[in-house]
Enzyme design. Structure first.
Site, PDB file in Angstrom:
ATOM      1  N   GLY A   1      22.303 -21.221 -37.654  1.00 10.56           N
ATOM      2  CA  GLY A   1      22.831 -21.861 -36.454  1.00 10.56           C
ATOM      3  C   GLY A   1      21.948 -22.250 -35.287  1.00 10.56           C
ATOM      4  CG  ASN A   2      22.837 -24.798 -32.634  1.00 14.18           C
ATOM      5  OD1 ASN A   2      23.612 -24.770 -31.749  1.00 14.18           O
ATOM      6  ND2 ASN A   2      23.491 -25.758 -33.703  1.00 14.18           N
ATOM      7  NE  ARG A   3      16.580 -20.210 -29.438  1.00 17.33           N
ATOM      8  CZ  ARG A   3      16.608 -18.917 -29.362  1.00 17.33           C
ATOM      9  NH1 ARG A   3      17.346 -18.049 -28.591  1.00 17.33           N
ATOM     10  NH2 ARG A   3      15.774 -18.424 -30.028  1.00 17.33           N
TER      11      ARG A   3
ATOM     12  CB  ALA B   1      24.055 -28.074 -31.043  1.00 23.04           C
TER      13      ALA B   1
END
Length: 404
Positions: free
Chosen positions: A210-212, A277
């Protein structure tokens, strides 16, 4: 607008959700607004006049014949900076759409020259009835902001769309409308699709790539579009934030799910904003059970490339030949403008919002700054400030392209 103490008329319809409006009234009064409550006669069956008077600190306006020398059916609407109607029942929406003025609240709606917000609440069947949909469309065409109701528990055992959004989210809508200084709802009649958050690509049932991204910027874009009159669909990927009042929220997890939801929702949209994102890669296969330590070196995870959703959206727009405006986002850590211009050329969108991320910037924060690159060669700098301010500036640029 009265900037020191904005004057709000809080119209209350005859629905069980009227009890929630007491909390909305508190939000307005505790923030320094002067609030005049105008309930319908039947609304007083749910919450009585003494409650509204005590919470507002103002006399409650209940009828056109009360204090007739002050001409309340004209004066109250004329003096308001905002009229906020909650709950807006099916009956009240119908009377407002047809210009019927048979009580003080509907008279106030006819005389108001300020922004008007309706927060509907009713059973799902009533909200989906063609008559209600037509009345909502009429009000929106005239510039009123009619929020979509939330999905949840209704009266009795029923569940569905028709629930009054939470008071905090309703208050946020009112604040955004007031901050615009009473300007025209310039996105009224426009259908907007916004994605937000970050996709998660499963490795096994408990782990993911995943991402932030927190989704805050995408949610700000959705909320400000609602406040400017748009009908908003928000495709939310793994976001832990309250649903923006008035937005139709559709939840997804992975890039594949986000792609399907965005392509479906954007088919009839005037504006598409890809603020989510999206993970560039996903595991080619996900384990069916949690991967355990074995003492040996872990098996490498083979990756597959995710689809480029923004490119697909612009291709679909170009194929259809519509005037749809497509906005993308680019989060960069270095050579920000260089990478942004190259990405704009690859993606084919109309606007690309480029921001620098990392070290406490953008992801998970309340503030953001960016440069918005246009396909026409323009570059608009947006200084650091609340994400809602950046969102409003993006909508300004979108509006110019819609007008063009």
């Amino acid at each position: 607008m009265s900037t020191e103490h904005p004057r709000v008329v809080l119209g209350v319809g005859a629905g069980i959700a009227a009890y929630k409006v007491c909390e909305l009234l508190r939000r307005f009064t505790e923030s320094g607004h002067r609030v005049r409550v105008v309930p319908t006669d039947d609304a007083l069956r749910f919450v009585g006049e003494p409650t509204w008077a005590a919470l507002s600190g103002e006399p409650v306006a209940t009828g056109v014949w009360n204090a007739a020398h002050d001409v309340p059916h004209v004066r109250i609407g004329r003096e308001a900076d905002l009229v906020f109607v909650a709950p807006a029942t099916a009956d009240l929406l119908a009377r407002a759409a047809h210009g019927i003025a048979d009580d003080l609240l509907t008279n106030t709606l006819l005389t108001a020259r300020c922004p008007v917000v309706f927060a509907p609440a009713m059973h799902t069947e009533m909200w989906e009835h063609p008559a209600t949909r037509a009345n909502v469309a009429t009000l929106r065409e005239r510039g009123a902001i009619v929020l979509d109701p939330a999905v949840g528990r209704l009266t009795g055992a029923d569940t569905g769309r028709g629930r009054l959004p939470d008071p905090d989210e309703l208050f946020a809508v009112g604040q955004r409308v007031l901050r615009r200084g009473g300007l025209e709802t310039d996105l009224a009649g426009r259908r907007v699709v916004v994605s937000a958050g970050g996709t998660r690509e499963p490795i096994d049932p408990v782990r993911f790539i995943g991402n932030r991204s927190s989704g805050r910027q995408g949610y700000a874009l959705a909320a400000t579009a609602v406040a400017r009159g748009a009908a908003v669909t928000l495709v939310s990927a793994n976001v832990d934030l309250p649903d923006p009042a008035g937005a139709d929220v559709r939840r997804v997890g992975s890039a594949t799910e986000l792609r399907a939801a965005m392509l479906a929702a954007s088919a009839e949209a005037d504006v598409v904003v890809m603020a989510a994102a999206v993970a560039d890669f996903r595991p080619r296969t996900a384990a069916e059970a949690k991967i355990k330590k074995s003492g040996a070196a872990p098996r490498p995870i083979e990756l597959a490339e995710n689809p480029d959703i923004l490119v697909e959206l612009t291709r679909e727009r170009n194929r259809a030949g519509t005037g749809q405006v497509v906005v993308g986002f680019a989060a960069e850590t270095d050579h920000v403008l260089e990478h942004g211009r190259a990405k704009l050329a690859r993606k084919g969108c109309d606007l690309l919002v480029v921001n620098e991320v990392g070290e406490g910037r953008a992801f998970g924060t309340a503030d953001n700054q960016a440069v918005v690159l246009g396909a026409d060669g323009s570059a608009t700098e947006i200084p650091n400030g609340p994400k809602e301010a950046l969102a409003d500036r993006v909508w300004d640029l979108v509006r110019e392209r819609l007008a063009g």
